[in-house]
Design a protein around this motif. Structure first.
Motif, mmCIF file in Angstrom:
data_model
loop_
_atom_site.group_PDB
_atom_site.id
_atom_site.type_symbol
_atom_site.label_atom_id
_atom_site.label_comp_id
_atom_site.label_asym_id
_atom_site.label_seq_id
_atom_site.Cartn_x
_atom_site.Cartn_y
_atom_site.Cartn_z
ATOM 1 N N GLU A 69 14.567 13.105 64.124
ATOM 2 C CA GLU A 69 14.232 11.679 64.102
ATOM 3 C C GLU A 69 13.193 11.372 63.035
ATOM 4 O O GLU A 69 13.258 10.325 62.361
ATOM 5 N N LYS A 70 12.254 12.273 62.876
ATOM 6 C CA LYS A 70 11.239 12.085 61.827
ATOM 7 C C LYS A 70 11.879 12.113 60.451
ATOM 8 O O LYS A 70 11.545 11.286 59.572
ATOM 9 N N ASP A 71 12.825 13.038 60.254
ATOM 10 C CA ASP A 71 13.512 13.112 58.959
ATOM 11 C C ASP A 71 14.321 11.841 58.700
ATOM 12 O O ASP A 71 14.336 11.317 57.578
ATOM 13 N N VAL A 72 14.992 11.352 59.751
ATOM 14 C CA VAL A 72 15.779 10.120 59.601
ATOM 15 C C VAL A 72 14.861 8.953 59.260
ATOM 16 O O VAL A 72 15.178 8.119 58.386
ATOM 17 N N GLU A 73 13.718 8.870 59.926
ATOM 18 C CA GLU A 73 12.784 7.781 59.655
ATOM 19 C C GLU A 73 12.254 7.834 58.229
ATOM 20 O O GLU A 73 12.105 6.794 57.553
ATOM 21 N N GLN A 74 11.984 9.031 57.735
ATOM 22 C CA GLN A 74 11.519 9.176 56.354
ATOM 23 C C GLN A 74 12.578 8.689 55.367
ATOM 24 O O GLN A 74 12.271 8.014 54.379
ATOM 25 N N VAL A 75 13.839 9.012 55.646
ATOM 26 C CA VAL A 75 14.931 8.557 54.785
ATOM 27 C C VAL A 75 15.037 7.033 54.847
ATOM 28 O O VAL A 75 15.221 6.357 53.816
ATOM 29 N N ARG A 76 14.898 6.471 56.026
ATOM 30 C CA ARG A 76 14.977 5.020 56.165
ATOM 31 C C ARG A 76 13.851 4.322 55.398
ATOM 32 O O ARG A 76 14.078 3.302 54.722
ATOM 33 N N VAL A 77 12.647 4.846 55.516
ATOM 34 C CA VAL A 77 11.507 4.252 54.801
ATOM 35 C C VAL A 77 11.723 4.320 53.296
ATOM 36 O O VAL A 77 11.497 3.335 52.571
ATOM 37 N N ARG A 78 12.183 5.482 52.852
ATOM 38 C CA ARG A 78 12.430 5.638 51.411
ATOM 39 C C ARG A 78 13.526 4.670 50.946
ATOM 40 O O ARG A 78 13.422 4.040 49.889
ATOM 41 N N ALA A 79 14.584 4.545 51.731
ATOM 42 C CA ALA A 79 15.676 3.645 51.376
ATOM 43 C C ALA A 79 15.203 2.199 51.379
ATOM 44 O O ALA A 79 15.613 1.389 50.517
ATOM 45 N N ALA A 80 14.354 1.833 52.328
ATOM 46 C CA ALA A 80 13.849 0.457 52.383
ATOM 47 C C ALA A 80 13.011 0.140 51.149
ATOM 48 O O ALA A 80 13.102 -0.967 50.573
ATOM 49 N N LYS A 81 12.196 1.071 50.690
ATOM 50 C CA LYS A 81 11.389 0.860 49.489
ATOM 51 C C LYS A 81 12.285 0.697 48.274
ATOM 52 O O LYS A 81 12.086 -0.207 47.443
ATOM 53 N N ASP A 82 13.284 1.575 48.178
ATOM 54 C CA ASP A 82 14.191 1.489 47.033
ATOM 55 C C ASP A 82 14.967 0.175 47.050
ATOM 56 O O ASP A 82 15.180 -0.466 46.007
ATOM 57 N N GLN A 83 15.368 -0.242 48.256
ATOM 58 C CA GLN A 83 16.123 -1.488 48.352
ATOM 59 C C GLN A 83 15.261 -2.688 47.958
ATOM 60 O O GLN A 83 15.736 -3.624 47.297
ATOM 61 N N SER A 84 13.992 -2.629 48.342
ATOM 62 C CA SER A 84 13.075 -3.713 47.970
ATOM 63 C C SER A 84 12.915 -3.796 46.464
ATOM 64 O O SER A 84 12.928 -4.891 45.865
#
Length: 245
Positions: A69-84
Motif C-alpha cells: 500500500e505504501k508503494d502504491v501511494e508513492q506511485v499515486r503521489v508521483r503520478a499526481a505531481k506529474d499530472q499537475s
C-alpha cells in the motif's frame, strides 16, 4: 506368636478396610480422565503451535500488504505531481513528452502493484480463515478439557471422602488389636499387599492354594490362639468354622 482367636478374626475386618483403601488408591491413580487429560494436553500444545505458525503467516502478509500500500501511494503521489505539471502545459515539448511517458509507466506500475496487493489480500483472507478455524478448535478442545477436569476433580473428591470414611473406621479397629499382631500384619501387608486371609475349605484365601495334608494336620494341632501363616505365601491365615480342618 499368640493372639486371641477373636483378635485374629478382626484382622479380616482390618484387611477388608485396607483392601478397600488399596482399591481406592488404585482407582485414584488410574482414572481414565488422567490419560484423557494427557492426550488433550498434547493436542492443545500441537494446536497452539499451529495457531502461532498461522498467526505468523497472517502477520507477514499484513506487513507485505502495508508495504504494498505504501508503494502504491508513492506511485499515486508521483503520478499526481506529474499530472499537475502536465496540466499546466508549460515547458519544452520534450519535457512534456517525457512526463506523458512517465505517467504511462506509473499507471502500469500502479496496476501491477494493485494486482499484487489484491493477491496478497486474498492470501491473507485465506490465512485468516485457517487461523479462525484453528482458534475454534482450540476453544472447543479447551472446553472439553475443562469438562474432563471437572469430572476428574469430582471423582477424586468422592474417592477422598470414601478414603476418609474408611480410615476413620480403621484407626479404632487397629488400636484395639494387640500391637505385636498388628506389627506382624503390617509387615506382611507391606511385603505382599495382603496381611491376613481367611482359611476356608482347606484353601488359603491369600494365595488361593489348597493346603497339603501335612499342613492341614499341623493347623489342626495348633492351638486356637496360635497365629498361623501360610507356607506358600506367608500370610496370616485366620481359622474359623469354615476352615475345613
Amino acid at each position: 506368636m499368640k493372639a486371641d482367636p477373636q483378635a485374629q478374626r478382626r484382622l479380616l475386618d482390618l484387611q477388608a478396610i485396607d483392601t478397600s483403601l488399596a482399591q481406592l488408591a488404585h482407582k485414584r491413580k488410574t482414572l481414565p480422565e488422567h490419560a484423557e487429560l494427557d492426550r488433550m494436553a498434547r493436542e492443545l500444545s500441537a494446536l497452539e503451535d499451529e495457531r502461532v505458525r498461522v498467526q505468523v503467516g497472517v502477520d507477514d502478509l499484513d506487513r507485505d500488504i502495508a508495504r504494498m500500500e505504501k508503494d502504491v501511494e508513492q506511485v499515486r503521489v508521483r503520478a499526481a505531481k506529474d499530472q499537475s505539471r502536465l496540466d499546466v502545459g508549460t515547458g519544452p515539448a520534450r519535457e512534456l513528452q517525457a512526463l506523458q511517458h512517465e505517467l504511462e509507466t506509473l499507471a502500469r506500475r500502479q496496476g501491477e502493484l494493485e494486482d499484487a496487493e489484491l493477491e496478497l489480500m486474498e492470501q491473507r483472507e485465506s490465512a485468516q480463515g485457517v487461523l479462525d478455524e484453528v482458534a475454534q478448535r482450540l476453544t472447543a478442545l479447551r472446553e472439553q478439557r475443562d469438562e474432563v477436569q471437572r469430572r476428574r476433580d469430582e471423582t477424586l473428591s468422592e474417592i477422598g471422602r470414601e478414603e476418609e470414611f474408611r480410615r476413620s473406621g480403621r484407626a479404632p479397629l487397629a488400636g484395639d488389636l494387640p500391637s505385636d499382631l498388628i506389627q506382624l500384619y503390617e509387615r506382611i501387608r507391606e511385603q505382599t499387599g495382603l496381611g491376613a486371609a481367611l482359611l476356608r475349605g482347606g484353601r488359603c484365601g491369600g494365595c488361593r492354594l489348597d493346603l497339603s495334608g501335612s499342613e492341614r494336620a499341623r493347623l489342626r494341632a495348633a492351638p486356637a490362639d496360635e497365629v498361623v501363616r501360610c507356607e506358600e505365601c506367608g500370610r496370616i491365615m485366620v481359622r474359623t468354622e469354615e476352615s475345613g480342618l
